[in-house]
Design a protein around this motif. Sequence first.
Motif, PDB file in Angstrom:
ATOM      1  N   ASP A 176      27.030  46.753  32.107  1.00  0.00           N
ATOM      2  CA  ASP A 176      26.426  47.591  33.144  1.00  0.00           C
ATOM      3  C   ASP A 176      26.115  46.774  34.390  1.00  0.00           C
ATOM      4  O   ASP A 176      26.394  47.196  35.522  1.00  0.00           O
ATOM      5  CB  ASP A 176      25.126  48.224  32.626  1.00  0.00           C
ATOM      6  CG  ASP A 176      25.358  49.335  31.623  1.00  0.00           C
ATOM      7  OD1 ASP A 176      26.205  50.198  31.885  1.00  0.00           O
ATOM      8  OD2 ASP A 176      24.691  49.346  30.587  1.00  0.00           O
ATOM      9  N   THR A 177      25.531  45.612  34.189  1.00  0.00           N
ATOM     10  CA  THR A 177      25.154  44.754  35.306  1.00  0.00           C
ATOM     11  C   THR A 177      26.378  44.290  36.081  1.00  0.00           C
ATOM     12  O   THR A 177      26.371  44.254  37.322  1.00  0.00           O
ATOM     13  CB  THR A 177      24.355  43.544  34.791  1.00  0.00           C
ATOM     14  OG1 THR A 177      23.211  44.004  34.071  1.00  0.00           O
ATOM     15  CG2 THR A 177      23.893  42.658  35.944  1.00  0.00           C
ATOM     16  N   SER A 178      27.446  43.952  35.365  1.00  0.00           N
ATOM     17  CA  SER A 178      28.658  43.478  36.041  1.00  0.00           C
ATOM     18  C   SER A 178      29.256  44.567  36.925  1.00  0.00           C
ATOM     19  O   SER A 178      29.680  44.295  38.059  1.00  0.00           O
ATOM     20  CB  SER A 178      29.688  43.007  35.013  1.00  0.00           C
ATOM     21  OG  SER A 178      30.199  44.071  34.245  1.00  0.00           O
TER      22      SER A 178
ATOM     23  N   SER B 247      30.737  50.761  25.030  1.00  0.00           N
ATOM     24  CA  SER B 247      29.960  50.147  26.112  1.00  0.00           C
ATOM     25  C   SER B 247      30.812  49.865  27.345  1.00  0.00           C
ATOM     26  O   SER B 247      30.317  49.969  28.476  1.00  0.00           O
ATOM     27  CB  SER B 247      29.335  48.836  25.625  1.00  0.00           C
ATOM     28  OG  SER B 247      28.573  49.027  24.469  1.00  0.00           O
ATOM     29  N   CYS B 248      32.065  49.502  27.145  1.00  0.00           N
ATOM     30  CA  CYS B 248      32.945  49.170  28.269  1.00  0.00           C
ATOM     31  C   CYS B 248      33.158  50.370  29.180  1.00  0.00           C
ATOM     32  O   CYS B 248      33.003  50.279  30.404  1.00  0.00           O
ATOM     33  CB  CYS B 248      34.284  48.658  27.743  1.00  0.00           C
ATOM     34  SG  CYS B 248      34.155  47.166  26.732  1.00  0.00           S
TER      35      CYS B 248
ATOM     36  N   GLY C 263      29.715  56.447  38.030  1.00  0.00           N
ATOM     37  CA  GLY C 263      30.554  57.465  38.647  1.00  0.00           C
ATOM     38  C   GLY C 263      31.996  57.070  38.827  1.00  0.00           C
ATOM     39  O   GLY C 263      32.796  57.842  39.368  1.00  0.00           O
ATOM     40  N   ALA C 264      32.364  55.876  38.388  1.00  0.00           N
ATOM     41  CA  ALA C 264      33.756  55.434  38.469  1.00  0.00           C
ATOM     42  C   ALA C 264      34.534  55.971  37.273  1.00  0.00           C
ATOM     43  O   ALA C 264      33.971  56.553  36.343  1.00  0.00           O
ATOM     44  CB  ALA C 264      33.827  53.912  38.531  1.00  0.00           C
ATOM     45  N   LYS C 265      35.843  55.755  37.277  1.00  0.00           N
ATOM     46  CA  LYS C 265      36.701  56.337  36.241  1.00  0.00           C
ATOM     47  C   LYS C 265      37.433  55.254  35.461  1.00  0.00           C
ATOM     48  O   LYS C 265      38.139  54.431  36.037  1.00  0.00           O
ATOM     49  CB  LYS C 265      37.734  57.275  36.880  1.00  0.00           C
ATOM     50  CG  LYS C 265      38.626  57.986  35.867  1.00  0.00           C
ATOM     51  CD  LYS C 265      39.604  58.931  36.544  1.00  0.00           C
ATOM     52  CE  LYS C 265      40.490  59.638  35.521  1.00  0.00           C
ATOM     53  NZ  LYS C 265      41.471  60.548  36.165  1.00  0.00           N
ATOM     54  N   PRO C 266      37.282  55.242  34.131  1.00  0.00           N
ATOM     55  CA  PRO C 266      38.077  54.329  33.316  1.00  0.00           C
ATOM     56  C   PRO C 266      39.533  54.821  33.253  1.00  0.00           C
ATOM     57  O   PRO C 266      39.778  56.004  33.008  1.00  0.00           O
ATOM     58  CB  PRO C 266      37.426  54.412  31.933  1.00  0.00           C
ATOM     59  CG  PRO C 266      36.121  55.122  32.134  1.00  0.00           C
ATOM     60  CD  PRO C 266      36.317  56.001  33.317  1.00  0.00           C
ATOM     61  N   ILE C 267      40.456  53.913  33.465  1.00  0.00           N
ATOM     62  CA  ILE C 267      41.883  54.186  33.324  1.00  0.00           C
ATOM     63  C   ILE C 267      42.352  53.383  32.116  1.00  0.00           C
ATOM     64  O   ILE C 267      42.273  52.152  32.113  1.00  0.00           O
ATOM     65  CB  ILE C 267      42.661  53.778  34.589  1.00  0.00           C
ATOM     66  CG1 ILE C 267      42.101  54.498  35.818  1.00  0.00           C
ATOM     67  CG2 ILE C 267      44.149  54.065  34.412  1.00  0.00           C
ATOM     68  CD1 ILE C 267      42.215  56.017  35.780  1.00  0.00           C
TER      69      ILE C 267
ATOM     70  N   MET D 109      39.153  45.577  33.529  1.00  0.00           N
ATOM     71  CA  MET D 109      38.186  45.108  32.536  1.00  0.00           C
ATOM     72  C   MET D 109      38.958  44.617  31.322  1.00  0.00           C
ATOM     73  O   MET D 109      39.562  45.417  30.596  1.00  0.00           O
ATOM     74  CB  MET D 109      37.201  46.203  32.143  1.00  0.00           C
ATOM     75  CG  MET D 109      36.117  45.711  31.184  1.00  0.00           C
ATOM     76  SD  MET D 109      34.936  46.996  30.682  1.00  0.00           S
ATOM     77  CE  MET D 109      33.960  47.170  32.181  1.00  0.00           C
ATOM     78  N   VAL D 110      38.957  43.329  31.141  1.00  0.00           N
ATOM     79  CA  VAL D 110      39.649  42.690  30.021  1.00  0.00           C
ATOM     80  C   VAL D 110      38.683  42.608  28.839  1.00  0.00           C
ATOM     81  O   VAL D 110      37.534  42.206  29.004  1.00  0.00           O
ATOM     82  CB  VAL D 110      40.100  41.272  30.418  1.00  0.00           C
ATOM     83  CG1 VAL D 110      40.730  40.555  29.235  1.00  0.00           C
ATOM     84  CG2 VAL D 110      41.070  41.331  31.588  1.00  0.00           C
ATOM     85  N   VAL D 111      39.152  42.987  27.662  1.00  0.00           N
ATOM     86  CA  VAL D 111      38.323  42.878  26.455  1.00  0.00           C
ATOM     87  C   VAL D 111      39.126  42.109  25.403  1.00  0.00           C
ATOM     88  O   VAL D 111      40.151  42.592  24.928  1.00  0.00           O
ATOM     89  CB  VAL D 111      37.924  44.263  25.906  1.00  0.00           C
ATOM     90  CG1 VAL D 111      36.916  44.087  24.770  1.00  0.00           C
ATOM     91  CG2 VAL D 111      37.357  45.155  27.000  1.00  0.00           C
ATOM     92  N   HIS D 112      38.669  40.937  25.079  1.00  0.00           N
ATOM     93  CA  HIS D 112      39.316  40.150  24.019  1.00  0.00           C
ATOM     94  C   HIS D 112      38.881  40.719  22.667  1.00  0.00           C
ATOM     95  O   HIS D 112      37.698  40.743  22.346  1.00  0.00           O
ATOM     96  CB  HIS D 112      38.901  38.689  24.113  1.00  0.00           C
ATOM     97  CG  HIS D 112      39.132  38.047  25.452  1.00  0.00           C
ATOM     98  ND1 HIS D 112      40.373  37.907  26.003  1.00  0.00           N
ATOM     99  CD2 HIS D 112      38.257  37.517  26.348  1.00  0.00           C
ATOM    100  CE1 HIS D 112      40.268  37.284  27.181  1.00  0.00           C
ATOM    101  NE2 HIS D 112      38.994  37.053  27.401  1.00  0.00           N
TER     102      HIS D 112
END
Length: 377
Positions: free
Chosen positions: A64-66, A87-88, A96-100, A128-131
């Motif tokens: 959230d902070t990032s 969470s991502c 208000g942004a949109k995850p693609i 947003m990279v998630v390992h």
Amino acid sequence: MDMQRVFVNEPKLDGNERKYLNECIDSGWISFEGPFVKRFEEGMAQLTNRKYGISVSNGSVALDTSVMALDLGPNDEVIMPTFTIISCAAAVVRVGAKPILVDSDPFTWNMKVEDIEAKITKRTKAIMVVHIYGLPVEMDKITELAKKYNLHIIEDAAEMHGQTYNGKPCGSFGNISTFSFYPNKHITCGEGGMLVTNDEALAERCKLIRNLFFQQGKRYVHEELGYNFRMTNLQAAVGCAQLERIEDTVEKKRHIGHLYTELLKDVQGIQLPVSKKEYADNIYWVYGIVLDDELNIDAKYMMENLSAKGIGTRGFFWCIHEQPVFKRMNLFVGEKYPVAERLARKGFYLPSGITLADEQIKYVVEQLKVCLSNAMK
């Protein structure tokens, strides 16, 4: 062998945790203002070759902070895997942004990097990279795309304490990178999170966001609305003790992963984790397996059978595009990501904590073989 109880994870707290907690209690410094907070921040920055570490109360609010620190908002798009923890996406949706979304690689289980460029539009502001689970995402390709299209990288390294990509620490690749210290992580303090960055302005903004936008010299005058995302000195004390043993923890995790692989390599009906890629050896944050499609069972069935044998397991992430809360928001309508959907239904992980003994691993494998054999009849 009689049935025993094997937990999916147990934290190991036999280093300096008690000593440092006693220091907090004896000194009276138990709040965010205590000295272990700064010490832990500096330690995580050093681990990841970063200039700044900013502690927060958990890994979710680190995300959230990032997102807030990068000033993402309405009409912005953020590309991310659908196969990840909620969470991502929640951090992106809240502003208000949109995850693609992007599907998964069927072998590493990470986001399929080859699919990212086609998703980039004029509204794309970040990747947003998630390992995932043990192997890092192919960061060279991500950084090339970010540079080409002038995009931010948010690197979720929650599962990657002590892991590297081509010799560079995970957590060192994003404009801003995040960690979690939940009990099943390589470094834990019960709950807790960390952001790391080389950008001084970003670091300062993260500090303001996590601390109600208190300002120097006029503490109770607020220019913006912030949050109380602070980590306590008690949490940081445990984190410092855990950080001291990170190399031993990674070594034990890899031992667990290698032993599971050796014992399961000839077992039919399951896909094992990839042990290494050219850019990294698997760190085995968890030891995941995926059931073959030929088995007419799902992960839930197998987990219930193993639970009856006293073995704790946990299912893989459920896909972001299939989350009921997002469906009610009319997000991701009609979207399908077949690899990720299969992983969510067929994948689960075995006991993987660093307290796990070899005999317990052998017991887990024996019982898994029995369950698989029964399923194949």
